[in-house]
Design a protein around this motif. Sequence first.
Motif, PDB file in Angstrom:
ATOM      1  N   ALA A 119       0.832  -1.207   0.000  1.00 51.79           N
ATOM      2  CA  ALA A 119       0.000   0.000   0.000  1.00 51.79           C
ATOM      3  C   ALA A 119       0.867   1.257   0.000  1.00 51.79           C
ATOM      4  CB  ALA A 119      -0.924  -0.007   1.212  1.00 51.79           C
ATOM      5  N   LYS A 120       1.913   1.236   0.799  1.00 50.87           N
ATOM      6  CA  LYS A 120       2.826   2.392   0.863  1.00 50.87           C
ATOM      7  C   LYS A 120       3.523   2.597  -0.473  1.00 50.87           C
ATOM      8  CE  LYS A 120       6.472   4.370   3.743  1.00 50.87           C
ATOM      9  NZ  LYS A 120       7.331   4.172   4.937  1.00 50.87           N
ATOM     10  N   LYS A 121       3.891   1.487  -1.120  1.00 47.09           N
ATOM     11  CA  LYS A 121       4.579   1.540  -2.408  1.00 47.09           C
ATOM     12  C   LYS A 121       3.678   2.109  -3.502  1.00 47.09           C
ATOM     13  CE  LYS A 121       6.945  -1.538  -5.677  1.00 47.09           C
ATOM     14  NZ  LYS A 121       7.315  -2.950  -5.947  1.00 47.09           N
ATOM     15  N   GLN A 122       2.387   1.715  -3.472  1.00 47.41           N
ATOM     16  CA  GLN A 122       1.468   2.146  -4.523  1.00 47.41           C
ATOM     17  C   GLN A 122       0.891   3.540  -4.293  1.00 47.41           C
ATOM     18  OE1 GLN A 122      -1.522  -0.756  -5.590  1.00 47.41           O
ATOM     19  NE2 GLN A 122      -0.078  -2.455  -5.506  1.00 47.41           N
ATOM     20  N   ALA A 123       0.984   4.042  -3.075  1.00 46.65           N
ATOM     21  CA  ALA A 123       0.476   5.385  -2.782  1.00 46.65           C
ATOM     22  C   ALA A 123       1.511   6.407  -3.240  1.00 46.65           C
ATOM     23  CB  ALA A 123       0.182   5.533  -1.296  1.00 46.65           C
ATOM     24  N   SER A 124       1.632   6.533  -4.558  1.00 41.83           N
ATOM     25  CA  SER A 124       2.693   7.359  -5.147  1.00 41.83           C
ATOM     26  C   SER A 124       2.291   8.812  -5.328  1.00 41.83           C
ATOM     27  CB  SER A 124       3.104   6.770  -6.500  1.00 41.83           C
ATOM     28  OG  SER A 124       1.964   6.653  -7.340  1.00 41.83           O
ATOM     29  N   GLY A 125       1.043   9.145  -5.033  1.00 43.96           N
ATOM     30  CA  GLY A 125       0.599  10.527  -5.182  1.00 43.96           C
ATOM     31  C   GLY A 125       0.168  10.894  -6.593  1.00 43.96           C
ATOM     32  N   GLU A 126       0.119   9.906  -7.488  1.00 44.10           N
ATOM     33  CA  GLU A 126      -0.290  10.186  -8.870  1.00 44.10           C
ATOM     34  C   GLU A 126      -1.802  10.377  -8.934  1.00 44.10           C
ATOM     35  OE1 GLU A 126       3.148   7.590 -11.144  1.00 44.10           O
ATOM     36  OE2 GLU A 126       1.368   6.601 -10.360  1.00 44.10           O
ATOM     37  N   GLU A 127      -2.233  11.297  -9.776  1.00 44.60           N
ATOM     38  CA  GLU A 127      -3.659  11.631  -9.857  1.00 44.60           C
ATOM     39  C   GLU A 127      -4.382  10.750 -10.872  1.00 44.60           C
ATOM     40  OE1 GLU A 127      -5.876  15.765  -9.570  1.00 44.60           O
ATOM     41  OE2 GLU A 127      -5.208  15.427 -11.625  1.00 44.60           O
ATOM     42  N   THR A 129      -7.947  10.346 -13.098  1.00 48.42           N
ATOM     43  CA  THR A 129      -9.128  11.020 -13.628  1.00 48.42           C
ATOM     44  C   THR A 129     -10.114   9.941 -14.033  1.00 48.42           C
ATOM     45  OG1 THR A 129      -7.864  12.906 -14.454  1.00 48.42           O
ATOM     46  CG2 THR A 129     -10.048  12.555 -15.404  1.00 48.42           C
ATOM     47  N   MET A 130     -11.324  10.016 -13.497  1.00 52.05           N
ATOM     48  CA  MET A 130     -12.346   9.023 -13.814  1.00 52.05           C
ATOM     49  C   MET A 130     -13.576   9.731 -14.370  1.00 52.05           C
ATOM     50  SD  MET A 130     -14.276   6.233 -11.315  1.00 52.05           S
ATOM     51  CE  MET A 130     -12.864   5.151 -11.153  1.00 52.05           C
ATOM     52  N   GLU A 131     -14.004   9.305 -15.543  1.00 49.77           N
ATOM     53  CA  GLU A 131     -15.230   9.823 -16.146  1.00 49.77           C
ATOM     54  C   GLU A 131     -16.254   8.696 -16.154  1.00 49.77           C
ATOM     55  OE1 GLU A 131     -14.378  11.467 -19.974  1.00 49.77           O
ATOM     56  OE2 GLU A 131     -13.031  13.007 -19.179  1.00 49.77           O
ATOM     57  N   ILE A 132     -17.365   8.923 -15.478  1.00 49.94           N
ATOM     58  CA  ILE A 132     -18.390   7.886 -15.324  1.00 49.94           C
ATOM     59  C   ILE A 132     -19.588   8.234 -16.193  1.00 49.94           C
ATOM     60  CG2 ILE A 132     -19.828   6.625 -13.675  1.00 49.94           C
ATOM     61  CD1 ILE A 132     -17.877   7.634 -11.480  1.00 49.94           C
ATOM     62  N   TYR A 133     -19.881   7.374 -17.166  1.00 44.51           N
ATOM     63  CA  TYR A 133     -21.040   7.524 -18.055  1.00 44.51           C
ATOM     64  C   TYR A 133     -22.002   6.371 -17.780  1.00 44.51           C
ATOM     65  CZ  TYR A 133     -17.780  10.567 -20.564  1.00 44.51           C
ATOM     66  OH  TYR A 133     -16.882  11.550 -20.891  1.00 44.51           O
ATOM     67  N   ASN A 142      -1.408   8.928 -15.581  1.00 45.09           N
ATOM     68  CA  ASN A 142      -0.108   9.099 -16.250  1.00 45.09           C
ATOM     69  C   ASN A 142      -0.211   9.075 -17.772  1.00 45.09           C
ATOM     70  OD1 ASN A 142       1.295   9.321 -13.849  1.00 45.09           O
ATOM     71  ND2 ASN A 142       1.783   7.150 -13.751  1.00 45.09           N
ATOM     72  N   GLY A 143      -1.298   9.631 -18.304  1.00 40.96           N
ATOM     73  CA  GLY A 143      -1.466   9.663 -19.755  1.00 40.96           C
ATOM     74  C   GLY A 143      -1.985   8.372 -20.348  1.00 40.96           C
ATOM     75  N   GLN A 144      -2.087   7.311 -19.537  1.00 39.11           N
ATOM     76  CA  GLN A 144      -2.645   6.042 -20.008  1.00 39.11           C
ATOM     77  C   GLN A 144      -4.131   6.005 -19.693  1.00 39.11           C
ATOM     78  OE1 GLN A 144      -0.233   3.018 -18.078  1.00 39.11           O
ATOM     79  NE2 GLN A 144       1.008   2.802 -19.930  1.00 39.11           N
TER      80      GLN A 144
END
Length: 200
Positions: A119-127, A129-133, A142-144
């Motif tokens: 959990a500590k390793k994956q909590a990298s602070g990256e944002e 974006t989720m669009e729910i339709y 990260n652009g992916q």
Amino acid sequence: METISQEPEDDDATEWDGSEAELVADDDAAVYEDVQTGIRLNYTLREEEIYQCLKNTGYIKTTGMRAVIETIVLAIAAVIFLVNFIADGFTGAMVMAVVCVVLIAVIWLVPELGMRHQAKKQASGEEFTMEIYPDSIVVEKNGQEWEIPLDGKSASCAQYENIVALFYQGKIVVLPLRCVEPAVLPEVQAMIIAGTLPHE
């Protein structure tokens, strides 16, 4: 396992962090389709949220019922060895009883430490974006970008305390409910419930 409730969580259980939701149009809609309006959310996962997901989704295979059974077997063995030590004074029996107790500690501590580390390793602070339709969820990091269809059969979901976990093609996407405005939370939950299966 807890499926998503039809009713939004109460204010104490899910504390909104002030993140704002944004209405967006579905740019990928075909020409003959009506343009659907979705909800865009931006969020960063916290270490505790990732840990909660790992804990509840069986990330560590030795937890849960298997750990309980192993603990019971080792506890019984420890008692038997201890009784033998008291009855016969055989030092080896006491050593085996201690080994059983140590193994019980390992069964419960090692997975816990492993999940905390992951959990500590994956909590990298990256944002995210989720669009729910109504018919899909588009996630970007990260652009992916990848899409989760909400067709009622391809993806599944579950709610663990204040997070929603979406499962699709071996991936898990975590949505913290704290980042969803209370005004749009019922709509977000309704679209996810309607488009996914309960996760087993």
